[in-house]
Design a protein around this motif. Structure first.
Motif, PDB file in Angstrom:
ATOM      1  N   VAL A  33     -71.729  14.308  21.124  1.00 37.25           N
ATOM      2  CA  VAL A  33     -71.707  14.632  22.550  1.00 37.25           C
ATOM      3  C   VAL A  33     -72.103  13.408  23.372  1.00 37.25           C
ATOM      4  O   VAL A  33     -71.459  13.083  24.384  1.00 37.25           O
ATOM      5  CB  VAL A  33     -72.639  15.823  22.851  1.00 37.25           C
ATOM      6  CG1 VAL A  33     -72.862  15.972  24.356  1.00 37.25           C
ATOM      7  CG2 VAL A  33     -72.055  17.108  22.266  1.00 37.25           C
ATOM      8  N   GLY A  61     -63.801  10.901  23.096  1.00 38.99           N
ATOM      9  CA  GLY A  61     -63.941  10.370  24.443  1.00 38.99           C
ATOM     10  C   GLY A  61     -62.842   9.386  24.786  1.00 38.99           C
ATOM     11  O   GLY A  61     -62.355   9.350  25.918  1.00 38.99           O
ATOM     12  N   VAL A  66     -65.644  16.507  25.493  1.00 39.93           N
ATOM     13  CA  VAL A  66     -67.033  16.575  25.029  1.00 39.93           C
ATOM     14  C   VAL A  66     -67.240  17.836  24.196  1.00 39.93           C
ATOM     15  O   VAL A  66     -67.892  17.808  23.145  1.00 39.93           O
ATOM     16  CB  VAL A  66     -68.015  16.547  26.226  1.00 39.93           C
ATOM     17  CG1 VAL A  66     -69.443  16.760  25.743  1.00 39.93           C
ATOM     18  CG2 VAL A  66     -67.901  15.221  26.972  1.00 39.93           C
ATOM     19  N   TRP A  94     -69.490  11.516  25.956  1.00 35.59           N
ATOM     20  CA  TRP A  94     -69.884  11.424  27.365  1.00 35.59           C
ATOM     21  C   TRP A  94     -69.970   9.971  27.821  1.00 35.59           C
ATOM     22  O   TRP A  94     -69.486   9.609  28.907  1.00 35.59           O
ATOM     23  CB  TRP A  94     -71.230  12.108  27.577  1.00 35.59           C
ATOM     24  CG  TRP A  94     -71.776  11.880  28.963  1.00 35.59           C
ATOM     25  CD1 TRP A  94     -71.471  12.564  30.099  1.00 35.59           C
ATOM     26  CD2 TRP A  94     -72.707  10.854  29.354  1.00 35.59           C
ATOM     27  NE1 TRP A  94     -72.141  12.037  31.174  1.00 35.59           N
ATOM     28  CE2 TRP A  94     -72.917  10.988  30.743  1.00 35.59           C
ATOM     29  CE3 TRP A  94     -73.381   9.849  28.660  1.00 35.59           C
ATOM     30  CZ2 TRP A  94     -73.764  10.144  31.447  1.00 35.59           C
ATOM     31  CZ3 TRP A  94     -74.235   9.003  29.363  1.00 35.59           C
ATOM     32  CH2 TRP A  94     -74.423   9.164  30.744  1.00 35.59           C
TER      33      TRP A  94
END
Length: 273
Positions: free
Chosen positions: A209, A147, A14, A213
């Motif tokens: 972000v 991610g 992240v 996540w």
């Protein structure tokens, strides 16, 4: 370049997505800062830069997002492509909805051609929001890819994520100038033109972000998320970027810019990914 890749491999994904999109945001600000040094922008140059932006986004949509998304999907044949198809459709519908709601005005369009809900907002705000709309799927794409690497999915690599961030950063540099200079021509001060120009990319770290996540939290959604970002970017290119380059006589320059952007992004992704 290997040192950069090694660094991103050593930190939280992240945080890596955040840093990568701070870089893309920074290049937007650097492009917008050119307003302090130039009094105007050649229309042919503007159309060429917008074409370059479109080429980078289309190449990134396939090489960095759709192809890995299909590769990591389970099943065979038509079953294997379902997550990519569904995600691609949902991403395009997401930007379609924002396009209809968010008030904005494209760079080469007249004020009477503004889109979204009716609002008394000034042209400067509408121009900035148009570029902001471009940047949402770009930040999301970078975050989703980082991610995916953290989640250990085959087909997702730090090199590919870094290549995507680098390609988006390269097209953000002229994009920052492309939004700041029209604002300067509208009568804004150089400082205000710069501030509006760089602010158009502030959504990229936020989207990155959130994307990183979400994928780490809900790992099975990664193939859908990658394709979602691709669908969002392709919608932006076809509905906004390309039409912006077709408003004047420099369509050939815009087309060559598109081809150049596509080649550079493809080369970066294959070379680093």
């Amino acid at each position: 370049m290997q040192e950069i890749i090694d660094y991103f491999e050593s930190i939280d994904p992240v945080l890596a997505a955040f840093y990568a999109t701070l870089f893309t945001w920074g290049l937007t600000a650097a492009g917008a800062a050119l307003v302090f040094f130039f009094k105007g922008m050649n229309r042919a140059l503007l159309d060429g830069m917008l074409g370059f932006t479109g080429g980078v986004m289309v190449a990134a949509s396939f090489w960095s997002l759709l192809a890995p998304g299909i590769e990591m999907s389970p099943g065979e044949g038509f079953v294997k492509v379902i997550p990519a198809a569904v995600g691609f459709l949902m991403g395009s519908l997401f930007i379609f909805g924002l396009d209809k709601v968010l008030p904005h005005l494209h760079i080469n369009f007249k004020e009477s051609e503004k889109e979204g809900i009716k609002t008394p907002w000034h042209r400067t705000t509408l121009l900035t929001l148009a570029i902001t709309l471009h940047n949402i799927p770009e930040g999301l794409a970078v975050g989703v890819l980082f991610g995916g690497v953290a989640a250990g999915f085959e087909g997702a690599s730090i090199g590919g994520a870094v290549a995507l961030a680098l390609g988006i950063g390269l097209q953000n540099f002229p994009e920052g100038f492309a939004v700041a200079m029209p604002l300067r021509r509208q009568g804004l001060s150089r400082y205000k033109s710069f501030m509006y120009g760089q602010a158009s990319a502030i959504v990229e770290p936020i989207a990155a972000v959130l994307g990183a996540w979400a994928v780490m939290t809900f790992q099975p959604m990664l193939p859908y998320a990658l394709s979602f970002a691709a669908g969002a970017m392709i919608f932006v290119v076809v509905e906004e970027v390309i039409p912006e380059t077709q408003q004047d006589k420099y369509t050939d320059i815009a087309t060559m810019g598109f081809i150049g952007g596509f080649i550079i992004m493809m080369t970066l992704d294959v070379g680093l990914g």
